[in-house]
Write a protein that holds these residues in place. Structure first.
Motif, PDB file in Angstrom:
ATOM      1  N   PHE A 182      37.769 106.585  34.389  1.00 37.64           N
ATOM      2  CA  PHE A 182      36.957 106.407  35.588  1.00 37.64           C
ATOM      3  C   PHE A 182      37.255 107.468  36.639  1.00 37.64           C
ATOM      4  N   ARG A 183      38.507 107.881  36.753  1.00 39.08           N
ATOM      5  CA  ARG A 183      38.881 108.859  37.781  1.00 39.08           C
ATOM      6  C   ARG A 183      38.129 110.177  37.588  1.00 39.08           C
ATOM      7  N   ASP A 184      38.094 110.680  36.345  1.00 41.91           N
ATOM      8  CA  ASP A 184      37.388 111.935  36.068  1.00 41.91           C
ATOM      9  C   ASP A 184      35.890 111.781  36.313  1.00 41.91           C
ATOM     10  N   PHE A 185      35.358 110.621  35.918  1.00 47.73           N
ATOM     11  CA  PHE A 185      33.934 110.355  36.139  1.00 47.73           C
ATOM     12  C   PHE A 185      33.615 110.380  37.629  1.00 47.73           C
ATOM     13  N   ARG A 186      34.429 109.709  38.431  1.00 42.90           N
ATOM     14  CA  ARG A 186      34.161 109.637  39.870  1.00 42.90           C
ATOM     15  C   ARG A 186      34.310 111.008  40.529  1.00 42.90           C
ATOM     16  N   THR A 187      35.216 111.833  40.024  1.00 44.51           N
ATOM     17  CA  THR A 187      35.395 113.175  40.576  1.00 44.51           C
ATOM     18  C   THR A 187      34.113 113.987  40.438  1.00 44.51           C
ATOM     19  N   ASP A 188      33.501 113.934  39.259  1.00 45.01           N
ATOM     20  CA  ASP A 188      32.249 114.665  39.044  1.00 45.01           C
ATOM     21  C   ASP A 188      31.103 114.054  39.845  1.00 45.01           C
ATOM     22  N   LEU A 189      31.120 112.740  39.962  1.00 41.68           N
ATOM     23  CA  LEU A 189      30.068 112.059  40.721  1.00 41.68           C
ATOM     24  C   LEU A 189      30.137 112.449  42.197  1.00 41.68           C
ATOM     25  N   LEU A 190      31.353 112.548  42.728  1.00 42.70           N
ATOM     26  CA  LEU A 190      31.542 112.950  44.120  1.00 42.70           C
ATOM     27  C   LEU A 190      31.091 114.385  44.359  1.00 42.70           C
ATOM     28  N   ALA A 191      31.214 115.218  43.319  1.00 43.87           N
ATOM     29  CA  ALA A 191      30.890 116.643  43.470  1.00 43.87           C
ATOM     30  C   ALA A 191      29.392 116.911  43.465  1.00 43.87           C
ATOM     31  N   GLU A 192      28.609 115.943  43.036  1.00 40.21           N
ATOM     32  CA  GLU A 192      27.176 116.158  42.937  1.00 40.21           C
ATOM     33  C   GLU A 192      26.464 115.874  44.256  1.00 40.21           C
ATOM     34  N   GLU A 193      25.278 116.450  44.379  1.00 39.99           N
ATOM     35  CA  GLU A 193      24.427 116.151  45.521  1.00 39.99           C
ATOM     36  C   GLU A 193      23.410 115.114  45.085  1.00 39.99           C
ATOM     37  N   PHE A 194      23.148 114.147  45.925  1.00 38.08           N
ATOM     38  CA  PHE A 194      22.318 113.025  45.527  1.00 38.08           C
ATOM     39  C   PHE A 194      21.025 112.967  46.317  1.00 38.08           C
ATOM     40  N   ASP A 195      20.161 113.920  46.055  1.00 38.79           N
ATOM     41  CA  ASP A 195      18.819 113.845  46.616  1.00 38.79           C
ATOM     42  C   ASP A 195      18.025 112.867  45.783  1.00 38.79           C
ATOM     43  N   PRO A 196      17.256 111.967  46.406  1.00 36.42           N
ATOM     44  CA  PRO A 196      16.491 110.989  45.627  1.00 36.42           C
ATOM     45  C   PRO A 196      15.574 111.702  44.645  1.00 36.42           C
ATOM     46  N   GLN A 197      15.623 111.290  43.393  1.00 35.67           N
ATOM     47  CA  GLN A 197      14.786 111.915  42.368  1.00 35.67           C
ATOM     48  C   GLN A 197      13.528 111.069  42.179  1.00 35.67           C
ATOM     49  N   ILE A 198      12.383 111.692  42.340  1.00 30.46           N
ATOM     50  CA  ILE A 198      11.102 111.006  42.198  1.00 30.46           C
ATOM     51  C   ILE A 198      10.450 111.462  40.914  1.00 30.46           C
ATOM     52  N   SER A 199       9.931 110.536  40.166  1.00 35.31           N
ATOM     53  CA  SER A 199       9.218 110.901  38.952  1.00 35.31           C
ATOM     54  C   SER A 199       7.857 111.471  39.336  1.00 35.31           C
ATOM     55  N   ILE A 200       7.705 112.776  39.181  1.00 35.88           N
ATOM     56  CA  ILE A 200       6.472 113.430  39.620  1.00 35.88           C
ATOM     57  C   ILE A 200       5.275 112.940  38.823  1.00 35.88           C
ATOM     58  N   HIS A 201       5.480 112.724  37.530  1.00 34.21           N
ATOM     59  CA  HIS A 201       4.360 112.223  36.742  1.00 34.21           C
ATOM     60  C   HIS A 201       3.859 110.895  37.289  1.00 34.21           C
ATOM     61  N   GLU A 202       4.786 110.006  37.639  1.00 36.92           N
ATOM     62  CA  GLU A 202       4.394 108.703  38.150  1.00 36.92           C
ATOM     63  C   GLU A 202       3.819 108.804  39.556  1.00 36.92           C
ATOM     64  N   ASN A 203       4.007 109.946  40.203  1.00 34.45           N
ATOM     65  CA  ASN A 203       3.487 110.142  41.560  1.00 34.45           C
ATOM     66  C   ASN A 203       2.070 110.693  41.566  1.00 34.45           C
ATOM     67  N   VAL A 204       1.582 111.113  40.419  1.00 34.20           N
ATOM     68  CA  VAL A 204       0.203 111.584  40.346  1.00 34.20           C
ATOM     69  C   VAL A 204      -0.714 110.388  40.549  1.00 34.20           C
ATOM     70  N   THR A 205      -1.663 110.523  41.458  1.00 34.10           N
ATOM     71  CA  THR A 205      -2.569 109.421  41.775  1.00 34.10           C
ATOM     72  C   THR A 205      -4.018 109.827  41.514  1.00 34.10           C
ATOM     73  N   PRO A 206      -4.896 108.844  41.377  1.00 33.12           N
ATOM     74  CA  PRO A 206      -6.312 109.159  41.156  1.00 33.12           C
ATOM     75  C   PRO A 206      -6.935 109.946  42.297  1.00 33.12           C
ATOM     76  N   ASP A 207      -6.309 109.903  43.486  1.00 36.35           N
ATOM     77  CA  ASP A 207      -6.853 110.614  44.642  1.00 36.35           C
ATOM     78  C   ASP A 207      -6.441 112.082  44.687  1.00 36.35           C
ATOM     79  N   ASP A 208      -5.498 112.473  43.833  1.00 35.48           N
ATOM     80  CA  ASP A 208      -5.029 113.861  43.836  1.00 35.48           C
ATOM     81  C   ASP A 208      -6.128 114.790  43.318  1.00 35.48           C
ATOM     82  N   ASP A 209      -6.314 115.908  44.013  1.00 35.04           N
ATOM     83  CA  ASP A 209      -7.267 116.896  43.517  1.00 35.04           C
ATOM     84  C   ASP A 209      -6.620 117.656  42.356  1.00 35.04           C
TER      85      ASP A 209
END
Length: 283
Positions: free
Chosen positions: A66-93
């Motif tokens: 767990f310690r090694d796992f948490r070290t890598d987790l702390l090192a990452e940046e956590f910008d919310p990831q949005i599924s772009i495919h699921e964000n395509v809407t019928p209103d999009d040109d």
């Protein structure tokens, strides 16, 4: 692990996780920043699981604990990831749809690059270069990718082939030898035909290279090397579009590197170009 690969690896392993492990995975993916600041005891208590379950989860991800796992987790940046495919809407040109799809594909390529291992690529090249013949296997959309790989590798002096019919694929896989190399492509990692093809190739002694978005423990057992192609969906979806570009990029990378290491490529390339020239109209 490279930057941003912890969350990618968790996503790719989701189908192979137990119910309790999926609970841990969902907790981390929902709020990785919060999870990265917890001890193993705190996480286990919060989720109502044993400390050993959390520990085994991190081991499954490839960490010593767990310690090694948490070290890598702390090192990452956590910008919310949005599924772009699921964000395509019928209103999009149409242009907006194109932007979202292309951005999704670019992200999949970058995420897949982050998961590639130099050692795995070198070993895969050794298997391909040392093969008496190379066989490509895939069903459905993965079958199209296998066929694309075949038409590329056909330019090399190493005999190769791909069969679209799944029953014939299994028949052919059973006839492989220890001198052969099988490349098995399956997005979900759970397609039964591809599982059997990998098993038959492995049991025949052939080297097996697996390309998948979800490396299930079942099929990975029969793979000598596994390349993970990521896609920009937040959930497990068998009809992923963007993963196809990542899988094609892996194949292109192996083909290009292999061709540069072969000394007798000019003869096969010349024959293929000469054959195609027969059907081209003169200007």
């Amino acid at each position: 692990m490279a930057r941003n690969t912890v969350l990618l690896k968790i996503k790719s392993l989701m189908p192979a996780l137990s119910a309790k492990e999926q609970k841990i995975a969902d907790f981390i993916l929902d709020d990785p920043r919060f999870a990265s600041r917890m001890t193993i005891n705190e996480m286990a208590a919060n989720l109502g699981v044993a400390d050993s379950t959390v520990f085994k989860f991190t081991k499954k991800l490839g960490y010593r604990g767990f310690r090694d796992f948490r070290t890598d987790l702390l090192a990452e940046e956590f910008d919310p990831q949005i599924s772009i495919h699921e964000n395509v809407t019928p209103d999009d040109d149409p242009l907006t749809v194109a932007e979202k799809i292309i951005h999704s594909s670019a992200k999949s390529l970058n995420d897949t690059l982050a998961l590639l291992s130099a050692d795995d690529l070198e070993r895969a090249l050794d298997y391909l270069l040392g093969a008496a013949r190379i066989s490509f296997y895939g069903c459905g959309e993965s079958g199209v990718i296998a066929l694309d790989a075949y038409q590329k590798f056909l330019r090399s002096p190493i005999p190769c082939h791909a069969i679209m019919d799944s029953h014939m694929q299994l028949m052919q896989a059973s006839l492989l030898t220890p001198d052969d190399c099988a490349v098995v492509i399956t997005h979900t990692g759970v397609t039964h035909e591809m599982y059997v093809a990998a098993k038959l190739a492995h049991n025949a002694g052939a080297k097996v290279i697996l390309i998948t978005s979800y490396p299930s423990q079942k099929i990975s057992e029969y793979a000598d090397i596994t390349f993970v192609s990521t896609s920009d969906e937040t959930s497990y979806r068998p009809e992923s579009l963007s993963c196809r570009y990542a899988q094609l990029a892996i194949i292109d990378s192996l083909y290009t590197a292999m061709m540069f290491r072969l000394t007798e490529t000019s003869t096969s390339l010349h024959k293929i170009r000469e054959a195609i020239n027969f059907i081209k109209e003169e200007a």
